[in-house]
Design a protein around this motif. Sequence first.
Motif, mmCIF file in Angstrom:
data_model
loop_
_atom_site.group_PDB
_atom_site.id
_atom_site.type_symbol
_atom_site.label_atom_id
_atom_site.label_comp_id
_atom_site.label_asym_id
_atom_site.label_seq_id
_atom_site.Cartn_x
_atom_site.Cartn_y
_atom_site.Cartn_z
ATOM 1 N N GLU A 105 0.386 -1.285 0.012
ATOM 2 C CA GLU A 105 0.044 -0.032 0.171
ATOM 3 C C GLU A 105 1.350 1.536 0.352
ATOM 4 O OE1 GLU A 105 -3.047 -0.482 -0.675
ATOM 5 O OE2 GLU A 105 -3.464 -1.900 -0.108
ATOM 6 N N GLU A 106 2.062 1.005 0.578
ATOM 7 C CA GLU A 106 3.194 2.546 0.577
ATOM 8 C C GLU A 106 2.858 2.309 -0.483
ATOM 9 O OE1 GLU A 106 6.089 2.258 3.153
ATOM 10 O OE2 GLU A 106 5.008 2.571 5.116
ATOM 11 N N VAL A 107 3.627 1.503 -1.489
ATOM 12 C CA VAL A 107 3.803 2.002 -2.800
ATOM 13 C C VAL A 107 2.834 2.547 -3.842
ATOM 14 C CG1 VAL A 107 4.625 1.047 -5.523
ATOM 15 C CG2 VAL A 107 5.673 0.151 -2.517
ATOM 16 N N ILE A 108 1.874 1.693 -3.868
ATOM 17 C CA ILE A 108 0.514 2.686 -4.545
ATOM 18 C C ILE A 108 -0.724 3.503 -4.007
ATOM 19 C CG2 ILE A 108 -1.984 1.435 -4.812
ATOM 20 C CD1 ILE A 108 0.079 -0.589 -5.869
ATOM 21 N N ASP A 109 -0.405 4.492 -3.250
ATOM 22 C CA ASP A 109 -0.621 5.684 -2.025
ATOM 23 C C ASP A 109 0.714 6.646 -3.149
ATOM 24 O OD1 ASP A 109 -1.087 7.401 -1.058
ATOM 25 O OD2 ASP A 109 0.747 7.371 0.736
ATOM 26 N N GLU A 110 1.902 6.239 -3.556
ATOM 27 C CA GLU A 110 3.108 6.865 -4.196
ATOM 28 C C GLU A 110 2.598 6.661 -5.755
ATOM 29 O OE1 GLU A 110 5.188 8.852 -3.318
ATOM 30 O OE2 GLU A 110 4.361 8.567 -1.338
ATOM 31 N N HIS A 111 2.141 5.575 -5.375
ATOM 32 C CA HIS A 111 2.002 5.598 -7.670
ATOM 33 C C HIS A 111 0.343 6.638 -7.360
ATOM 34 C CE1 HIS A 111 0.587 3.597 -11.259
ATOM 35 N NE2 HIS A 111 -0.604 3.133 -10.537
ATOM 36 N N TYR A 112 -0.641 5.568 -6.670
ATOM 37 C CA TYR A 112 -1.880 6.576 -7.456
ATOM 38 C C TYR A 112 -1.418 8.504 -7.052
ATOM 39 C CZ TYR A 112 -4.755 2.649 -7.842
ATOM 40 O OH TYR A 112 -5.737 1.525 -8.251
ATOM 41 N N LYS A 113 -0.508 8.268 -6.141
ATOM 42 C CA LYS A 113 -0.439 10.074 -5.804
ATOM 43 C C LYS A 113 0.364 10.820 -7.007
ATOM 44 C CE LYS A 113 2.101 13.205 -2.815
ATOM 45 N NZ LYS A 113 3.391 12.536 -1.817
ATOM 46 N N SER A 114 1.278 10.116 -8.106
ATOM 47 C CA SER A 114 1.719 10.884 -8.901
ATOM 48 C C SER A 114 1.015 10.571 -9.792
ATOM 49 C CB SER A 114 2.962 9.261 -9.312
ATOM 50 O OG SER A 114 2.658 8.853 -9.725
ATOM 51 N N GLN A 115 -0.299 9.869 -9.884
ATOM 52 C CA GLN A 115 -1.181 9.691 -10.745
ATOM 53 C C GLN A 115 -1.804 10.998 -10.968
ATOM 54 O OE1 GLN A 115 -3.049 6.285 -11.736
ATOM 55 N NE2 GLN A 115 -1.665 5.251 -12.402
ATOM 56 N N GLN A 116 -2.266 10.732 -9.775
ATOM 57 C CA GLN A 116 -3.109 12.826 -9.590
ATOM 58 C C GLN A 116 -2.708 13.844 -10.467
ATOM 59 O OE1 GLN A 116 -3.996 11.849 -5.010
ATOM 60 N NE2 GLN A 116 -6.133 12.047 -5.427
ATOM 61 N N LYS A 117 -1.382 14.162 -10.049
ATOM 62 C CA LYS A 117 -0.767 14.902 -10.806
ATOM 63 C C LYS A 117 -0.581 14.882 -11.497
ATOM 64 C CE LYS A 117 3.381 15.558 -7.014
ATOM 65 N NZ LYS A 117 4.778 15.225 -6.664
ATOM 66 N N LYS A 118 -0.245 14.281 -12.342
ATOM 67 C CA LYS A 118 -0.784 13.757 -13.398
ATOM 68 C C LYS A 118 -2.326 14.433 -14.369
ATOM 69 C CE LYS A 118 3.319 11.051 -14.687
ATOM 70 N NZ LYS A 118 3.433 8.462 -14.413
ATOM 71 N N LEU A 119 -3.442 13.871 -13.853
ATOM 72 C CA LEU A 119 -4.391 14.196 -14.237
ATOM 73 C C LEU A 119 -4.843 15.134 -13.826
ATOM 74 C CD1 LEU A 119 -5.971 10.345 -13.408
ATOM 75 C CD2 LEU A 119 -5.290 11.689 -15.315
ATOM 76 N N LYS A 120 -4.372 15.927 -13.454
ATOM 77 C CA LYS A 120 -4.504 17.816 -12.055
ATOM 78 C C LYS A 120 -5.476 18.578 -13.084
ATOM 79 C CE LYS A 120 -2.438 19.944 -10.415
ATOM 80 N NZ LYS A 120 -0.977 20.208 -9.661
#
Length: 178
Positions: A105-120
């Motif tokens: 989950e730590e890795v997935i948290d970072e992964h989704y966070k970076s996608q949030q940035k890209k989709l902002k």
Amino acid sequence: MTKNLITKKSKNNLIADMIRVNQAGEFGAQRIYEGQLAILKNDKTIQKMAQQELKHLEVFNKMLVDRGIRPTALSPFWSLGGYILGITTAMIDRKAAMACTVAVEEVIDEHYKSQQKKLKNNNQEKELLQLISKFRNEEIEHKNIALKHNAEDAKGFKVMTHGIKTITKLAIFLSKKI
Ligand SMILES: [Fe+2]
Ligand SMILES: [Fe+2]
């Protein structure tokens, strides 16, 4: 004109890669929990997290079909790898199973966070962004549940989580393109 087309195409590819890797990740997560539940059969906490992963997976499964995106060719590996990871951590003990959740989950948290940035700033993909934000919150919740259930007391917590995180990052990297 040509430049616009190229930009649009690469943008679409970027979104397709995102959805492909997310489907792969949620599939892997579901397999991990299936493995854990094969050992810790009646564990209500794990059952609850597994149910949420199944919902995440169903959403991305549907999205792949709706948008005509091919799934990762690596599914058989994530299926087996996830299941083995789930079974082995659960066989060590419940704390090790929880440590596995913390690491993933730590890795997935970072992964989704970076996608949030890209989709902002992407007005066409607001719904996707909303879903990712919701799922990210649930993954963070899973991590916190696992911590509450003594993940950090697992034997060799640091080494184990480091290893699992490395594997998870590699899986994410590969599933984007393959
Ligand atoms: Fe998930
Ligand atoms: Fe999760």
